[in-house]
Write a protein that holds these residues in place. Structure first.
Motif, PDB file in Angstrom:
ATOM      1  N   PHE A  64       0.625  -0.667  -0.202  1.00  0.00           N
ATOM      2  CA  PHE A  64      -0.421  -0.022  -0.113  1.00  0.00           C
ATOM      3  C   PHE A  64       0.816   1.118   0.473  1.00  0.00           C
ATOM      4  O   PHE A  64       2.125   1.270   0.774  1.00  0.00           O
ATOM      5  N   ASP A  65       0.402   2.302  -0.864  1.00  0.00           N
ATOM      6  CA  ASP A  65       1.284   3.360  -1.053  1.00  0.00           C
ATOM      7  C   ASP A  65       0.106   4.887  -0.737  1.00  0.00           C
ATOM      8  O   ASP A  65      -0.726   4.623  -1.705  1.00  0.00           O
ATOM      9  N   PRO A  66       0.403   5.545   0.331  1.00  0.00           N
ATOM     10  CA  PRO A  66      -0.561   6.547   0.131  1.00  0.00           C
ATOM     11  C   PRO A  66      -0.669   6.855  -1.318  1.00  0.00           C
ATOM     12  O   PRO A  66      -1.894   7.966  -1.333  1.00  0.00           O
ATOM     13  N   ALA A  67       0.311   7.333  -2.263  1.00  0.00           N
ATOM     14  CA  ALA A  67       0.001   8.207  -2.466  1.00  0.00           C
ATOM     15  C   ALA A  67      -0.255   7.696  -4.139  1.00  0.00           C
ATOM     16  O   ALA A  67      -0.808   8.256  -5.027  1.00  0.00           O
ATOM     17  N   ARG A  68      -0.126   6.327  -4.412  1.00  0.00           N
ATOM     18  CA  ARG A  68      -0.285   5.817  -5.902  1.00  0.00           C
ATOM     19  C   ARG A  68      -1.770   4.637  -5.690  1.00  0.00           C
ATOM     20  O   ARG A  68      -2.056   4.162  -6.526  1.00  0.00           O
ATOM     21  N   THR A  69      -2.096   4.172  -4.729  1.00  0.00           N
ATOM     22  CA  THR A  69      -2.190   3.218  -4.154  1.00  0.00           C
ATOM     23  C   THR A  69      -3.765   3.484  -4.095  1.00  0.00           C
ATOM     24  O   THR A  69      -4.657   4.575  -3.384  1.00  0.00           O
ATOM     25  N   PRO A  70      -4.800   2.975  -5.456  1.00  0.00           N
ATOM     26  CA  PRO A  70      -6.340   4.239  -5.559  1.00  0.00           C
ATOM     27  C   PRO A  70      -7.617   3.239  -4.106  1.00  0.00           C
ATOM     28  O   PRO A  70      -7.073   1.734  -4.360  1.00  0.00           O
ATOM     29  N   VAL A  83     -16.631   6.857  -6.113  1.00  0.00           N
ATOM     30  CA  VAL A  83     -16.009   8.028  -6.610  1.00  0.00           C
ATOM     31  C   VAL A  83     -15.831   9.057  -5.917  1.00  0.00           C
ATOM     32  O   VAL A  83     -14.341   9.405  -6.474  1.00  0.00           O
ATOM     33  N   LEU A  84     -16.111   9.587  -5.739  1.00  0.00           N
ATOM     34  CA  LEU A  84     -16.244  11.168  -5.080  1.00  0.00           C
ATOM     35  C   LEU A  84     -15.031  10.789  -3.503  1.00  0.00           C
ATOM     36  O   LEU A  84     -14.163  11.531  -3.552  1.00  0.00           O
ATOM     37  N   ALA A  85     -14.584   9.917  -3.168  1.00  0.00           N
ATOM     38  CA  ALA A  85     -14.050   9.491  -2.078  1.00  0.00           C
ATOM     39  C   ALA A  85     -12.629   9.900  -3.209  1.00  0.00           C
ATOM     40  O   ALA A  85     -11.133   9.863  -2.529  1.00  0.00           O
ATOM     41  N   GLU A  86     -12.855   8.650  -4.435  1.00  0.00           N
ATOM     42  CA  GLU A  86     -11.493   8.588  -5.184  1.00  0.00           C
ATOM     43  C   GLU A  86     -10.963  10.918  -5.383  1.00  0.00           C
ATOM     44  O   GLU A  86     -10.029  10.602  -5.462  1.00  0.00           O
TER      45      GLU A  86
END
Length: 267
Positions: A95-101, A107-110
């Motif tokens: 898990f990478d906070p910057a890369r993992t969707p 969709v709003l969360a993303e």
């Protein structure tokens, strides 16, 4: 019936204020974009409406969960062959906070996750993203074995007297109810596993023990909470919306679970 005009960021912000969202709020949002009807500008406009409603001193918080980064031995929808389990554990990227969707949280969360200035907690399965004045405080120190407990963004939102907004979704999506599970006396626990990022950026499969979650009675619990009159119910766009104090919700749920959940023998 056709709606009279498209919803806009400005009209949705007005709806949110009418519901009770105030400047300076810490607002934890669970949402269904489809429930809002047609919005000029789509999800971006909805995020702009939420940010306008809480203002520059407020904070927007969303779940950015990644449940696929979990032990395949427990997968049921669908299950995978046991022969695959070692491969999945060995080769799932960390898990990478910057890369993992995010997955399955809307969709709003993303959109919030990738918004400029957003901060994200570092839990490999149940991270949260935050935008605004308290963002860094909310996502900091998210412990591996406190997925949805006191040392999680839910606990931080509670301490900041945050609010929960359900847009077009029910209490089965209301993650704050899990904080009440962590507050039970000797709650049931289970073993978890995930691919976790190491200091050098590499991936390592780790296991740990944490509280076992159970959303099976969240709908009933939420309905009982709403009977107290503590939730504001209205419309945001075309969406049925519910706004409530997270602290009032969690305190009610903590007592409700203690009274209504049947403990297994030896628990």
């Amino acid at each position: 019936m056709d709606q009279a005009a498209p919803h806009t960021a400005a009209s949705l912000a007005a709806d949110l204020r009418d519901l009770g969202v105030s400047a300076g709020d810490v607002l934890l949002v669970h949402s269904s974009m489809r429930s809002l009807g047609f919005v000029a500008g789509g999800p971006r406009a909805v995020v702009e409406a939420l940010l306008a409603a809480v203002g520059p001193d407020g904070t927007l918080v969303v779940p950015t969960h990644t449940p696929e980064n979990s032990d395949p031995a427990g997968w049921r929808s669908p299950p995978v062959p046991e022969s695959w389990w070692p491969v999945i554990r060995a080769h799932t990227p960390c898990f990478d906070p910057a890369r993992t969707p995010s997955r399955w949280v809307g969709v709003l969360a993303e959109v919030v996750r990738v918004w400029p200035g957003a901060r994200r907690s570092d839990h490999p399965q149940v991270s949260f993203a935050a935008l605004g004045a308290h963002a860094a405080e909310i996502v900091a120190r998210h412990r591996l074995d406190e997925a949805l407990g006191e040392r999680s963004p839910l606990g931080a939102a509670y301490r900041l007297n945050g609010k929960v907004l359900l847009l077009g979704c029910g209490h089965d999506s209301n993650t704050s109810l899990h904080l009440a599970e962590w507050r039970q006396t000797s709650p049931p626990r289970t073993e978890e596993g995930a691919s976790v990022r190491q200091p050098d950026g590499s991936s390592r499969w780790l296991t740990w023990t944490d509280v076992r979650t159970d959303e099976g009675d969240f709908g009933r619990l939420g309905a009982e909470f709403e009977k107290t009159g503590a939730a504001a119910v209205g419309r945001v766009g075309e969406s049925a919306a519910r706004l409530m104090s997270q602290r009032a919700l969690v305190d009610f749920a903590t007592a409700w679970m203690a009274a209504h959940r049947v403990r297994s023998a030896g628990a």
